[in-house]
Design a protein around this motif. Structure first.
Motif, PDB file in Angstrom:
ATOM      1  N   VAL A  77     -11.591  -6.588 -72.616  1.00  0.00           N
ATOM      2  CA  VAL A  77     -10.712  -7.439 -73.403  1.00  0.00           C
ATOM      3  C   VAL A  77      -9.574  -6.550 -73.904  1.00  0.00           C
ATOM      4  O   VAL A  77      -9.791  -5.365 -74.168  1.00  0.00           O
ATOM      5  CB  VAL A  77     -11.416  -8.113 -74.608  1.00  0.00           C
ATOM      6  N   GLU A  78      -8.389  -7.102 -73.955  1.00  0.00           N
ATOM      7  CA  GLU A  78      -7.257  -6.355 -74.480  1.00  0.00           C
ATOM      8  C   GLU A  78      -7.283  -6.452 -75.991  1.00  0.00           C
ATOM      9  O   GLU A  78      -7.557  -7.498 -76.562  1.00  0.00           O
ATOM     10  CB  GLU A  78      -5.958  -6.890 -73.898  1.00  0.00           C
ATOM     11  N   VAL A  79      -7.039  -5.320 -76.633  1.00  0.00           N
ATOM     12  CA  VAL A  79      -7.056  -5.274 -78.091  1.00  0.00           C
ATOM     13  C   VAL A  79      -5.653  -5.020 -78.595  1.00  0.00           C
ATOM     14  O   VAL A  79      -4.832  -4.385 -77.933  1.00  0.00           O
ATOM     15  CB  VAL A  79      -8.021  -4.190 -78.618  1.00  0.00           C
ATOM     16  N   ALA A  80      -5.360  -5.535 -79.766  1.00  0.00           N
ATOM     17  CA  ALA A  80      -4.055  -5.301 -80.381  1.00  0.00           C
ATOM     18  C   ALA A  80      -3.958  -3.842 -80.796  1.00  0.00           C
ATOM     19  O   ALA A  80      -4.886  -3.279 -81.345  1.00  0.00           O
ATOM     20  CB  ALA A  80      -3.878  -6.213 -81.594  1.00  0.00           C
ATOM     21  N   SER A  81      -2.829  -3.239 -80.477  1.00  0.00           N
ATOM     22  CA  SER A  81      -2.672  -1.839 -80.843  1.00  0.00           C
ATOM     23  C   SER A  81      -1.712  -1.645 -81.973  1.00  0.00           C
ATOM     24  O   SER A  81      -1.018  -2.472 -82.400  1.00  0.00           O
ATOM     25  CB  SER A  81      -2.210  -1.032 -79.637  1.00  0.00           C
TER      26      SER A  81
END
Length: 81
Positions: A77-81
């Motif tokens: 899953v892509e996470v907010a950076s």
């Protein structure tokens, strides 16, 4: 003018089109690995895809990517950076 000679405008256009542009690589999105599956699953079985689909049904935007160095499929899953 010989068959291989280019007009000045054509030569400039060729030079501009041949120029290798050096742009910085696009940043990779930050990802979190939920699960890893070996690539050698039996024919017709896609455990990584099944797991990702289950996560999506639960509201987690998971998708599958291939990790070539480890020869495995990763559910991420892509996470907010």
């Amino acid at each position: 003018m010989s068959a291989t000679a280019l007009a000045a405008a054509d030569e400039r256009a060729h030079d501009l089109a041949s120029y290798r542009r050096t742009a910085p690589p696009a940043p990779k999105p930050a990802r979190r690995v939920l699960e890893s599956f070996p690539a050698g699953a039996p024919r017709g079985q896609w455990p990584a895809e099944s797991y990702a689909a289950q996560q999506r049904r639960e509201g987690i935007p998971a998708h599958v990517v291939m990790d070539l160095p480890s020869d495995s499929y990763l559910v991420v899953v892509e996470v907010a950076s």
